[in-house]
Structure formats: structure tokens, C-alpha cells
Design a protein around this motif. Sequence first.
Motif, PDB file in Angstrom:
ATOM      1  N   HIS A 176     -50.642 -12.780 -31.197  1.00  0.00           N
ATOM      2  CA  HIS A 176     -50.268 -11.367 -31.341  1.00  0.00           C
ATOM      3  C   HIS A 176     -50.255 -11.049 -32.826  1.00  0.00           C
ATOM      4  O   HIS A 176     -50.428 -11.941 -33.663  1.00  0.00           O
ATOM      5  CB  HIS A 176     -48.893 -11.113 -30.720  1.00  0.00           C
ATOM      6  CG  HIS A 176     -48.765  -9.759 -30.083  1.00  0.00           C
ATOM      7  ND1 HIS A 176     -48.902  -8.587 -30.782  1.00  0.00           N
ATOM      8  CD2 HIS A 176     -48.518  -9.392 -28.801  1.00  0.00           C
ATOM      9  CE1 HIS A 176     -48.749  -7.564 -29.956  1.00  0.00           C
ATOM     10  NE2 HIS A 176     -48.520  -8.025 -28.741  1.00  0.00           N
ATOM     11  N   PHE A 177     -50.026  -9.757 -33.167  1.00  0.00           N
ATOM     12  CA  PHE A 177     -49.945  -9.403 -34.582  1.00  0.00           C
ATOM     13  C   PHE A 177     -48.505  -9.252 -35.048  1.00  0.00           C
ATOM     14  O   PHE A 177     -48.252  -8.889 -36.193  1.00  0.00           O
ATOM     15  CB  PHE A 177     -50.743  -8.120 -34.874  1.00  0.00           C
ATOM     16  CG  PHE A 177     -50.274  -6.899 -34.129  1.00  0.00           C
ATOM     17  CD1 PHE A 177     -49.186  -6.169 -34.569  1.00  0.00           C
ATOM     18  CD2 PHE A 177     -50.945  -6.474 -32.989  1.00  0.00           C
ATOM     19  CE1 PHE A 177     -48.765  -5.042 -33.902  1.00  0.00           C
ATOM     20  CE2 PHE A 177     -50.532  -5.342 -32.309  1.00  0.00           C
ATOM     21  CZ  PHE A 177     -49.439  -4.620 -32.766  1.00  0.00           C
ATOM     22  N   LEU A 178     -47.534  -9.536 -34.176  1.00  0.00           N
ATOM     23  CA  LEU A 178     -46.132  -9.522 -34.564  1.00  0.00           C
ATOM     24  C   LEU A 178     -45.386 -10.523 -33.690  1.00  0.00           C
ATOM     25  O   LEU A 178     -45.895 -10.987 -32.665  1.00  0.00           O
ATOM     26  CB  LEU A 178     -45.518  -8.131 -34.415  1.00  0.00           C
ATOM     27  CG  LEU A 178     -45.134  -7.657 -33.002  1.00  0.00           C
ATOM     28  CD1 LEU A 178     -44.112  -6.547 -33.097  1.00  0.00           C
ATOM     29  CD2 LEU A 178     -46.330  -7.166 -32.225  1.00  0.00           C
ATOM     30  N   PRO A 182     -42.666 -11.224 -25.296  1.00  0.00           N
ATOM     31  CA  PRO A 182     -43.569 -11.802 -24.293  1.00  0.00           C
ATOM     32  C   PRO A 182     -44.535 -12.834 -24.870  1.00  0.00           C
ATOM     33  O   PRO A 182     -44.815 -13.856 -24.230  1.00  0.00           O
ATOM     34  CB  PRO A 182     -44.321 -10.575 -23.755  1.00  0.00           C
ATOM     35  CG  PRO A 182     -43.399  -9.436 -23.985  1.00  0.00           C
ATOM     36  CD  PRO A 182     -42.723  -9.752 -25.281  1.00  0.00           C
ATOM     37  N   ALA A 183     -45.045 -12.568 -26.081  1.00  0.00           N
ATOM     38  CA  ALA A 183     -45.981 -13.519 -26.699  1.00  0.00           C
ATOM     39  C   ALA A 183     -45.286 -14.822 -27.062  1.00  0.00           C
ATOM     40  O   ALA A 183     -45.859 -15.914 -26.910  1.00  0.00           O
ATOM     41  CB  ALA A 183     -46.612 -12.893 -27.940  1.00  0.00           C
ATOM     42  N   LEU A 184     -44.045 -14.755 -27.542  1.00  0.00           N
ATOM     43  CA  LEU A 184     -43.302 -15.966 -27.905  1.00  0.00           C
ATOM     44  C   LEU A 184     -42.897 -16.753 -26.665  1.00  0.00           C
ATOM     45  O   LEU A 184     -42.880 -17.993 -26.691  1.00  0.00           O
ATOM     46  CB  LEU A 184     -42.063 -15.587 -28.726  1.00  0.00           C
ATOM     47  CG  LEU A 184     -42.339 -15.048 -30.127  1.00  0.00           C
ATOM     48  CD1 LEU A 184     -41.071 -14.475 -30.745  1.00  0.00           C
ATOM     49  CD2 LEU A 184     -42.914 -16.134 -31.025  1.00  0.00           C
ATOM     50  N   ILE A 185     -42.569 -16.064 -25.586  1.00  0.00           N
ATOM     51  CA  ILE A 185     -42.246 -16.758 -24.335  1.00  0.00           C
ATOM     52  C   ILE A 185     -43.487 -17.442 -23.776  1.00  0.00           C
ATOM     53  O   ILE A 185     -43.439 -18.580 -23.300  1.00  0.00           O
ATOM     54  CB  ILE A 185     -41.664 -15.764 -23.303  1.00  0.00           C
ATOM     55  CG1 ILE A 185     -40.282 -15.271 -23.750  1.00  0.00           C
ATOM     56  CG2 ILE A 185     -41.562 -16.411 -21.925  1.00  0.00           C
ATOM     57  CD1 ILE A 185     -39.681 -14.209 -22.856  1.00  0.00           C
ATOM     58  N   ALA A 186     -44.623 -16.755 -23.848  1.00  0.00           N
ATOM     59  CA  ALA A 186     -45.868 -17.288 -23.279  1.00  0.00           C
ATOM     60  C   ALA A 186     -46.331 -18.556 -23.975  1.00  0.00           C
ATOM     61  O   ALA A 186     -47.025 -19.377 -23.362  1.00  0.00           O
ATOM     62  CB  ALA A 186     -46.967 -16.223 -23.353  1.00  0.00           C
ATOM     63  N   MET A 187     -45.955 -18.767 -25.256  1.00  0.00           N
ATOM     64  CA  MET A 187     -46.415 -19.945 -25.976  1.00  0.00           C
ATOM     65  C   MET A 187     -45.477 -21.145 -25.799  1.00  0.00           C
ATOM     66  O   MET A 187     -45.723 -22.222 -26.341  1.00  0.00           O
ATOM     67  CB  MET A 187     -46.594 -19.641 -27.463  1.00  0.00           C
ATOM     68  CG  MET A 187     -45.308 -19.299 -28.196  1.00  0.00           C
ATOM     69  SD  MET A 187     -45.572 -18.757 -29.892  1.00  0.00           S
ATOM     70  CE  MET A 187     -46.003 -20.292 -30.692  1.00  0.00           C
ATOM     71  N   SER A 188     -44.405 -20.976 -25.015  1.00  0.00           N
ATOM     72  CA  SER A 188     -43.467 -22.075 -24.794  1.00  0.00           C
ATOM     73  C   SER A 188     -44.089 -23.130 -23.891  1.00  0.00           C
ATOM     74  O   SER A 188     -44.910 -22.839 -23.020  1.00  0.00           O
ATOM     75  CB  SER A 188     -42.176 -21.545 -24.167  1.00  0.00           C
ATOM     76  OG  SER A 188     -41.313 -22.613 -23.829  1.00  0.00           O
ATOM     77  N   SER A 267     -51.581 -10.100 -20.338  1.00  0.00           N
ATOM     78  CA  SER A 267     -52.893 -10.089 -20.983  1.00  0.00           C
ATOM     79  C   SER A 267     -52.708  -9.832 -22.466  1.00  0.00           C
ATOM     80  O   SER A 267     -52.304  -8.739 -22.863  1.00  0.00           O
ATOM     81  CB  SER A 267     -53.782  -9.008 -20.360  1.00  0.00           C
ATOM     82  OG  SER A 267     -54.951  -8.833 -21.118  1.00  0.00           O
ATOM     83  N   GLN A 268     -53.000 -10.833 -23.304  1.00  0.00           N
ATOM     84  CA  GLN A 268     -52.719 -10.716 -24.729  1.00  0.00           C
ATOM     85  C   GLN A 268     -53.550  -9.619 -25.388  1.00  0.00           C
ATOM     86  O   GLN A 268     -53.042  -8.850 -26.199  1.00  0.00           O
ATOM     87  CB  GLN A 268     -52.956 -12.060 -25.428  1.00  0.00           C
ATOM     88  CG  GLN A 268     -51.940 -13.128 -25.080  1.00  0.00           C
ATOM     89  CD  GLN A 268     -50.544 -12.795 -25.579  1.00  0.00           C
ATOM     90  OE1 GLN A 268     -50.336 -11.859 -26.333  1.00  0.00           O
ATOM     91  NE2 GLN A 268     -49.573 -13.544 -25.124  1.00  0.00           N
ATOM     92  N   ASP A 269     -54.849  -9.553 -25.084  1.00  0.00           N
ATOM     93  CA  ASP A 269     -55.690  -8.537 -25.713  1.00  0.00           C
ATOM     94  C   ASP A 269     -55.209  -7.134 -25.362  1.00  0.00           C
ATOM     95  O   ASP A 269     -55.094  -6.264 -26.229  1.00  0.00           O
ATOM     96  CB  ASP A 269     -57.147  -8.716 -25.280  1.00  0.00           C
ATOM     97  CG  ASP A 269     -57.822  -9.882 -25.988  1.00  0.00           C
ATOM     98  OD1 ASP A 269     -57.294 -10.293 -27.039  1.00  0.00           O
ATOM     99  OD2 ASP A 269     -58.838 -10.375 -25.496  1.00  0.00           O
TER     100      ASP A 269
END
Length: 314
Positions: A176-178, A182-188, A267-269
Motif C-alpha cells: 500500500h502507499f500508507l 487492512p494492508a497491515l493485517i493482510a501481511m501477518s 484487493s490491494q490494487d
Amino acid sequence: MGRDNDSYQQAFILVGFSDRPQLEVILFAFVLVFYILALVGNSAIIFLSIMDTRLHTPMYFFLGNLSFLDLCFTTSIAPQLLWNLWGPEKTITYQGCVAQLYTYMVLGSTECVLLAVMSYDRYVAVCRPLHYTVVMHPHLCLQLVIVSWFCGFLNSFVMCPQTMQLSRCGRHKVDHFLCEMPALIAMSCEDTMLVEAFAFVLGVALLLVPLSLILISYGMISATVLRIKSAAGCKKAFNTCSSHLTVVSLFYGTIIYMYLQPANSYSQDQGKFLTLFYTIVTPSVNPLIYTLRNKDVKGAMRKLLKGEKEDREA
């Protein structure tokens, strides 16, 4: 389960749009323009609502608070994003990531509740106009703003520690750009079901409950407007509420989609562009939405510009 120390203290890499180098140049110009618009527009509304006594009303008190929120909201994201888009350096320190996540969640959650408060203000103005000044007295307005901020801080102080304490097994690339939840949870690399459940419950409380109150307020407003026989009265009521309803649609339409879905279906994009919209675009267009049809704000602006012109001539 043991947690790796590097999961806590390692700097993060904000991947952002680095897989599209050509797009980064376009996005840099796009973000810069909209950030400047957000700074100028929201600062102007805050300044006018303080300086012009005709704008010392509950509606403009709430609008000034919304502009302050938008100003802080976009400032917590845009400078870091511009830095990352400009050059090859995409890192953010662990402490910077934590600060951005806390700030982002406090301001976003507060805005959700504040928009509901503003809809109540519009309900009283249209449905109970004779009691407006009695109901929306300054003490109540201040209390409603404090409640909005309290809800924002509560959500942030509950969800941010849970998000940042998730084990990432050395992973430090945020797609992500920040630093967004959700993005931090998804990378766990551990089971995130409990954290997602907390996020969903708080999402319902801070998104769907305020939205329901907004819809109820505008349902009652619509019923009142339909009983107004004069065209001038209908037009006045419509102008009073249309700006706020537009802002609510822009803000809630994207943020509900973002936060009321499981992280594993995220969906990240798509998420990046939606986040870009409600963090950069929406705060910059809000001042335009509120001023284009608002005679009071335009009058205050003309008065200010006229006063400056007279001072120069003198």
C-alpha cells in the motif's frame, strides 16, 4: 505464540505504485494538486468561520471542525506519499508507521461520527426551525464534537495496538502507499480472525450506526420537505442539505467498501485507488461542495476580499 523482534522495530517498505513507474509521475502531480486544493480550501473555511460573525452558527461550527479534520487527515498521508512517489526511497520507520496508523484511524473514525452529528443539525434546522437555536445551543454543539473525537480515539486505541502486535515473521513490505489497517493485517503470518472480528464490530459501530442515523435524519427531512407547499421553501431546504448529503455519499461510499470486508478478500490494487480517493480527493473537494451553493460562505469571502482591497487602496 512468540513474536519476532524484527516484526516490531524494522522499517517498513511502502510498495505503493512502484510496480507502475510511469503512473507514479502522473500520481505525483495529481496528489500535489489535490493536496494544495485541500490545504487552501479547508484553511479558508476554518479562517472564514472564525473571522466572520455571520458564520458563528452551529452549522459552520461543525463545518469548521470537518475542515480541520480533513486538513489533518490529508496532511497525515500526502507528504509521505509525495516523497515516495518522487524517488526510489519507499521506506517509513516503524515509529512513523505507528504514528500514521493511529492518526489516520483517529481522524477517519471521528469524521464518520461528525458527519452523523451534522445530519442531526440539518434535521433540526429543517424539521424544527423555530426551536433550532434552543436545541442546537453552543454547549450541546461542543459536546457533540467531543463525543465524535472520543469515538475516534477509542477506535484507534483499540485497533491499532492489535494490528501492530500481529506477528509478521520478518515481512516488512506493505502493499500500500500508507500504513493502513487492512494492508497491515493482510501481511501477518498468524491467524488474524480475532483481530478481523474486532475490526468488523467496530466498523459496524463507527460506520453503519452513524450512517443509519444519517439516513433516518434525511428520511425525516424528506418527509418534511414534501409537506412544504412553496417552491422557495423546498429549494431552501434542498440547498441546506444537498452539500452535506454529497459529502456523506463520497466519504461513506468508499470507506464502507474498504473496512466491512475480510482482509483475505481485500484487493490491494483496488484498495489503493479507493484509499487515494477518500484520503486525498474527498478532503479537497469538500470545501468546493460546501461553498459553491452556499451564499453565506461566498458572502463572507467577498466581504474579506473587499476589506483587503479597501485596505490596500487606503
